[in-house]
Design a protein around this motif. Structure first.
Motif, PDB file in Angstrom:
ATOM      1  N   PRO A   9      14.519   5.338 -45.121  1.00  0.00           N
ATOM      2  CA  PRO A   9      14.197   6.550 -44.362  1.00  0.00           C
ATOM      3  C   PRO A   9      13.531   6.235 -43.019  1.00  0.00           C
ATOM      4  O   PRO A   9      13.796   6.900 -42.030  1.00  0.00           O
ATOM      5  CB  PRO A   9      13.253   7.318 -45.276  1.00  0.00           C
ATOM      6  N   ASN A  10      12.684   5.219 -42.980  1.00  0.00           N
ATOM      7  CA  ASN A  10      12.020   4.873 -41.725  1.00  0.00           C
ATOM      8  C   ASN A  10      13.019   4.395 -40.683  1.00  0.00           C
ATOM      9  O   ASN A  10      12.917   4.738 -39.509  1.00  0.00           O
ATOM     10  CB  ASN A  10      10.951   3.800 -41.962  1.00  0.00           C
ATOM     11  N   THR A  11      13.990   3.607 -41.106  1.00  0.00           N
ATOM     12  CA  THR A  11      15.004   3.116 -40.184  1.00  0.00           C
ATOM     13  C   THR A  11      15.889   4.250 -39.697  1.00  0.00           C
ATOM     14  O   THR A  11      16.192   4.341 -38.508  1.00  0.00           O
ATOM     15  CB  THR A  11      15.873   2.037 -40.869  1.00  0.00           C
ATOM     16  N   ALA A  12      16.315   5.116 -40.593  1.00  0.00           N
ATOM     17  CA  ALA A  12      17.161   6.248 -40.221  1.00  0.00           C
ATOM     18  C   ALA A  12      16.428   7.168 -39.257  1.00  0.00           C
ATOM     19  O   ALA A  12      17.004   7.639 -38.263  1.00  0.00           O
ATOM     20  CB  ALA A  12      17.593   7.014 -41.462  1.00  0.00           C
ATOM     21  N   GLU A  13      15.147   7.412 -39.516  1.00  0.00           N
ATOM     22  CA  GLU A  13      14.356   8.275 -38.636  1.00  0.00           C
ATOM     23  C   GLU A  13      14.184   7.625 -37.266  1.00  0.00           C
ATOM     24  O   GLU A  13      14.318   8.290 -36.242  1.00  0.00           O
ATOM     25  CB  GLU A  13      12.993   8.545 -39.257  1.00  0.00           C
ATOM     26  N   ALA A  14      13.928   6.343 -37.235  1.00  0.00           N
ATOM     27  CA  ALA A  14      13.770   5.629 -35.962  1.00  0.00           C
ATOM     28  C   ALA A  14      15.079   5.626 -35.183  1.00  0.00           C
ATOM     29  O   ALA A  14      15.080   5.817 -33.961  1.00  0.00           O
ATOM     30  CB  ALA A  14      13.285   4.206 -36.216  1.00  0.00           C
ATOM     31  N   ASP A  15      16.203   5.438 -35.885  1.00  0.00           N
ATOM     32  CA  ASP A  15      17.509   5.476 -35.225  1.00  0.00           C
ATOM     33  C   ASP A  15      17.797   6.856 -34.639  1.00  0.00           C
ATOM     34  O   ASP A  15      18.278   6.978 -33.516  1.00  0.00           O
ATOM     35  CB  ASP A  15      18.619   5.090 -36.208  1.00  0.00           C
ATOM     36  N   ALA A  16      17.495   7.891 -35.408  1.00  0.00           N
ATOM     37  CA  ALA A  16      17.707   9.261 -34.927  1.00  0.00           C
ATOM     38  C   ALA A  16      16.834   9.542 -33.709  1.00  0.00           C
ATOM     39  O   ALA A  16      17.307  10.135 -32.725  1.00  0.00           O
ATOM     40  CB  ALA A  16      17.408  10.261 -36.036  1.00  0.00           C
ATOM     41  N   ASP A  17      15.583   9.114 -33.752  1.00  0.00           N
ATOM     42  CA  ASP A  17      14.689   9.302 -32.601  1.00  0.00           C
ATOM     43  C   ASP A  17      15.216   8.574 -31.374  1.00  0.00           C
ATOM     44  O   ASP A  17      15.203   9.113 -30.265  1.00  0.00           O
ATOM     45  CB  ASP A  17      13.273   8.811 -32.924  1.00  0.00           C
ATOM     46  N   ALA A  18      15.687   7.361 -31.562  1.00  0.00           N
ATOM     47  CA  ALA A  18      16.192   6.572 -30.444  1.00  0.00           C
ATOM     48  C   ALA A  18      17.435   7.209 -29.814  1.00  0.00           C
ATOM     49  O   ALA A  18      17.590   7.205 -28.595  1.00  0.00           O
ATOM     50  CB  ALA A  18      16.506   5.152 -30.896  1.00  0.00           C
ATOM     51  N   VAL A  19      18.286   7.765 -30.649  1.00  0.00           N
ATOM     52  CA  VAL A  19      19.510   8.396 -30.151  1.00  0.00           C
ATOM     53  C   VAL A  19      19.200   9.716 -29.449  1.00  0.00           C
ATOM     54  O   VAL A  19      19.777  10.030 -28.404  1.00  0.00           O
ATOM     55  CB  VAL A  19      20.508   8.620 -31.308  1.00  0.00           C
ATOM     56  N   LEU A  20      18.293  10.493 -30.011  1.00  0.00           N
ATOM     57  CA  LEU A  20      18.006  11.826 -29.473  1.00  0.00           C
ATOM     58  C   LEU A  20      17.027  11.831 -28.302  1.00  0.00           C
ATOM     59  O   LEU A  20      16.989  12.794 -27.544  1.00  0.00           O
ATOM     60  CB  LEU A  20      17.473  12.729 -30.581  1.00  0.00           C
ATOM     61  N   ARG A  21      16.236  10.785 -28.148  1.00  0.00           N
ATOM     62  CA  ARG A  21      15.205  10.767 -27.109  1.00  0.00           C
ATOM     63  C   ARG A  21      15.757  11.053 -25.705  1.00  0.00           C
ATOM     64  O   ARG A  21      15.234  11.928 -25.010  1.00  0.00           O
ATOM     65  CB  ARG A  21      14.436   9.444 -27.119  1.00  0.00           C
ATOM     66  N   PRO A  22      16.833  10.379 -25.244  1.00  0.00           N
ATOM     67  CA  PRO A  22      17.341  10.675 -23.894  1.00  0.00           C
ATOM     68  C   PRO A  22      17.800  12.127 -23.737  1.00  0.00           C
ATOM     69  O   PRO A  22      17.552  12.755 -22.709  1.00  0.00           O
ATOM     70  CB  PRO A  22      18.512   9.711 -23.725  1.00  0.00           C
ATOM     71  N   LEU A  23      18.447  12.649 -24.762  1.00  0.00           N
ATOM     72  CA  LEU A  23      18.888  14.045 -24.713  1.00  0.00           C
ATOM     73  C   LEU A  23      17.699  14.994 -24.630  1.00  0.00           C
ATOM     74  O   LEU A  23      17.692  15.931 -23.824  1.00  0.00           O
ATOM     75  CB  LEU A  23      19.746  14.386 -25.931  1.00  0.00           C
ATOM     76  N   MET A  24      16.699  14.766 -25.445  1.00  0.00           N
ATOM     77  CA  MET A  24      15.529  15.643 -25.456  1.00  0.00           C
ATOM     78  C   MET A  24      14.772  15.575 -24.129  1.00  0.00           C
ATOM     79  O   MET A  24      14.296  16.604 -23.631  1.00  0.00           O
ATOM     80  CB  MET A  24      14.611  15.293 -26.627  1.00  0.00           C
ATOM     81  N   GLU A  25      14.672  14.390 -23.541  1.00  0.00           N
ATOM     82  CA  GLU A  25      14.015  14.259 -22.245  1.00  0.00           C
ATOM     83  C   GLU A  25      14.794  15.008 -21.166  1.00  0.00           C
ATOM     84  O   GLU A  25      14.211  15.702 -20.336  1.00  0.00           O
ATOM     85  CB  GLU A  25      13.853  12.784 -21.872  1.00  0.00           C
TER      86      GLU A  25
END
Length: 77
Positions: A9-25
């Motif tokens: 779960p930690n890896t999946a959450e970190a991957d999701a954050d990394a992918v979504l961060r540019p879009l959210m910014e």
């Protein structure tokens, strides 16, 4: 050695954050500009249209299981 199967779960959450961060910014900057420039009613339309687009893209990407009610209706018709 890599473990096969479900990612942690930690890896999946970190991957999701990394992918979504540019879009959210990007959305944070653009929507802040829209909020400053547009009237409230126009901003609501923009947000509604954006939300519909996001949901449409998610529905095309992720196949969700049908709930029991729609499954029964589709079976009976």
């Amino acid at each position: 050695m890599e473990k096969k199967g479900q990612p942690s779960p930690n890896t999946a959450e970190a991957d999701a954050d990394a992918v979504l961060r540019p879009l959210m910014e990007f959305l944070d900057v653009i929507l802040s500009i829209f909020a400053d420039v547009c009237e409230k009613i126009v901003l609501k339309r923009i947000l509604k249209s954006l939300w519909k687009t996001v949901l449409s893209c998610l529905e095309k990407t992720i196949v969700l299981p049908q709930n029991n009610d729609s499954l029964v209706k589709n079976t009976l018709t």
